[in-house]
Design a protein around this motif. Structure first.
Motif, PDB file in Angstrom:
ATOM      1  N   LEU A  10       0.768  -1.204   0.194  1.00  0.00           N
ATOM      2  CA  LEU A  10      -0.204   0.158   0.071  1.00  0.00           C
ATOM      3  C   LEU A  10       0.963   1.275   0.144  1.00  0.00           C
ATOM      4  N   LYS A  11       0.939   2.107  -1.114  1.00  0.00           N
ATOM      5  CA  LYS A  11       1.734   3.184  -1.112  1.00  0.00           C
ATOM      6  C   LYS A  11       1.146   4.361  -0.780  1.00  0.00           C
ATOM      7  N   ILE A  12       1.604   5.107   0.291  1.00  0.00           N
ATOM      8  CA  ILE A  12       0.772   6.337   0.686  1.00  0.00           C
ATOM      9  C   ILE A  12       1.208   7.385   0.092  1.00  0.00           C
ATOM     10  N   SER A  13       0.323   8.221  -0.516  1.00  0.00           N
ATOM     11  CA  SER A  13       0.684   9.331  -1.238  1.00  0.00           C
ATOM     12  C   SER A  13       0.292  10.851  -0.665  1.00  0.00           C
ATOM     13  N   ALA A  15      -1.020  11.844   3.670  1.00  0.00           N
ATOM     14  CA  ALA A  15      -1.247  11.339   4.993  1.00  0.00           C
ATOM     15  C   ALA A  15      -1.860  12.088   6.083  1.00  0.00           C
ATOM     16  N   SER A  69      -4.327   9.431   1.207  1.00  0.00           N
ATOM     17  CA  SER A  69      -4.564   8.727  -0.229  1.00  0.00           C
ATOM     18  C   SER A  69      -3.520   7.457  -0.410  1.00  0.00           C
ATOM     19  N   PHE A  70      -3.885   6.428  -0.965  1.00  0.00           N
ATOM     20  CA  PHE A  70      -3.125   5.408  -1.285  1.00  0.00           C
ATOM     21  C   PHE A  70      -3.167   4.493  -2.372  1.00  0.00           C
ATOM     22  N   ARG A 107      -6.234   4.541  -7.111  1.00  0.00           N
ATOM     23  CA  ARG A 107      -6.079   5.623  -6.116  1.00  0.00           C
ATOM     24  C   ARG A 107      -7.220   5.857  -5.251  1.00  0.00           C
ATOM     25  N   GLN A 152       5.344   6.388   2.458  1.00  0.00           N
ATOM     26  CA  GLN A 152       5.602   5.115   3.058  1.00  0.00           C
ATOM     27  C   GLN A 152       4.855   3.832   2.311  1.00  0.00           C
ATOM     28  N   ASP A 153       5.645   2.828   2.417  1.00  0.00           N
ATOM     29  CA  ASP A 153       4.894   1.593   1.945  1.00  0.00           C
ATOM     30  C   ASP A 153       4.428   0.677   2.948  1.00  0.00           C
TER      31      ASP A 153
END
Length: 342
Positions: A10-13, A15, A69-70, A107, A152-153
């Motif tokens: 899960l790539k956090i774009s 936060a 978003s992630f 997204r 963060q991943d």
């Protein structure tokens, strides 16, 4: 118990203002001097996990304001609860308070929370995170902040591998979800008597007739309210004593404090009331500027309302377990009793 078969990234774009790993808090920690902590809005956190087939106590993400978003690298099943907000998947609106199937590479954005302070994001499966005293709940004072940052991943262990069904369309599932009302204007909070209620002349009438405003100094430790107070009389020096979640304290200054889940465990201020257990989730959503007043109820009324809240959650657990089993979606042992929050 569910066996994890897949690991999803899960790539956090984005936060938000403050996003953390969260659960319902620590059990059996307070006798060692460590607050239980846990989600400020325990109801919303519980429902989010139930809706994706987890136990109530599973780790979720607590989002406090801003945009979160992630993008998952594989399909995931999510639920978003808490304050009303805008939930979109690849720019298309999706519903809160129900399970939502997210395809790989989509997204997901949660933004514009209003009427409350916090949202809860749950995933079917188990988010990988460290634990402190058996819980993912933050304890920043002991060096366990659990904050989630941009870039963060995250890792999710899950048995969910996508879902399609020819006879189900949007909304995906119809479930008896107990959605709280985030009413505009002044909130009414149920309270019961405290040990020093009678020592504060006129406090009953004051709390039930005047509006109090949450100040910017409020946090997980407690809400600080601006409004009229009455200092108890004739008590002398109060010996430091245990203070539960939801205790109404009147310190030496002219303010009212309602203690939260990260409070210190002992204090020497008079306690003039307690928020009922069923009212605590709404207090956990109060943001600076929110006005509230208070409704005195009996202990039996407070207990009955809490029992009814728990009954509705149990009904939801049963329906989710039945439905997920019917359509072969993974779910935890939702019919087993869920541990109550500390």
């Amino acid at each position: 118990m569910r066996t994890a078969e897949l690991t999803v990234g899960l790539k956090i774009s984005e936060a938000g203002w403050l996003s953390t790993f969260q659960d319902l808090g620590r059990e059996r920690s307070e006798y060692m001097g460590v607050p239980c902590g846990g989600a400020a809005d325990q109801h919303s956190a519980s429902v989010a996990n139930i809706l994706v087939g987890n136990l109530r106590t599973a780790t979720s993400i607590e989002i406090m304001g801003g945009r979160f978003s992630f993008i998952p690298d594989s399909p995931v099943l999510i639920a978003v609860t808490g304050a009303p907000a805008d939930l979109t998947v690849n720019g298309e609106a999706a519903a809160m308070w129900e399970p939502v199937c997210i395809p790989a590479g989509a997204r997901v954005v949660i933004a514009n929370a209003r009427g409350g302070m916090r949202n809860y994001l749950a995933f079917s499966g188990a988010l990988q995170t460290n634990l402190f005293m058996g819980s993912a709940a933050p304890e920043a004072r002991m060096g366990f902040p659990q904050q989630i940052g941009v870039g963060q991943d995250l890792q999710l262990h899950t048995s969910y591998a996508g879902f399609e069904h020819p006879y189900l369309s949007q909304p995906l599932f119809r479930l008896p979800v107990p959605v709280p009302a985030f009413n505009p204007g002044t909130w009414w909070i149920d309270i019961v008597e405290g040990p020093e209620t009678d020592a504060a002349p006129g406090i009953r009438e004051l709390l039930s007739s005047r509006a109090y405003t949450v100040t910017a100094k409020s946090n997980h430790v407690g809400l600080r309210l601006d409004g009229p107070v009455v200092h108890p009389e004739g008590l002398g020096e109060i010996v430091s004593h245990g203070v539960p979640i939801g205790a109404f304290e009147i310190p030496h200054g002219d303010e009212l404090i309602i203690l939260g889940r990260y409070r210190t465990l002992t204090a020497g201020y008079p306690i003039v009331a307690f928020a009922t257990k069923a009212s605590l989730p709404l207090l956990g959503q109060a943001r600076p500027g929110q006005k509230m007043t208070f409704n005195w109820v009996s202990s039996s009324q407070a207990a009955e309302r809490y029992r009814e809240e728990q009954r509705l959650l149990a009904v939801l657990e049963e329906r989710v377990a039945s439905l997920f089993s019917a359509v072969r979606l993974p779910h935890a042992s939702a019919l087993a009793p869920s541990p109550a929050a500390a």
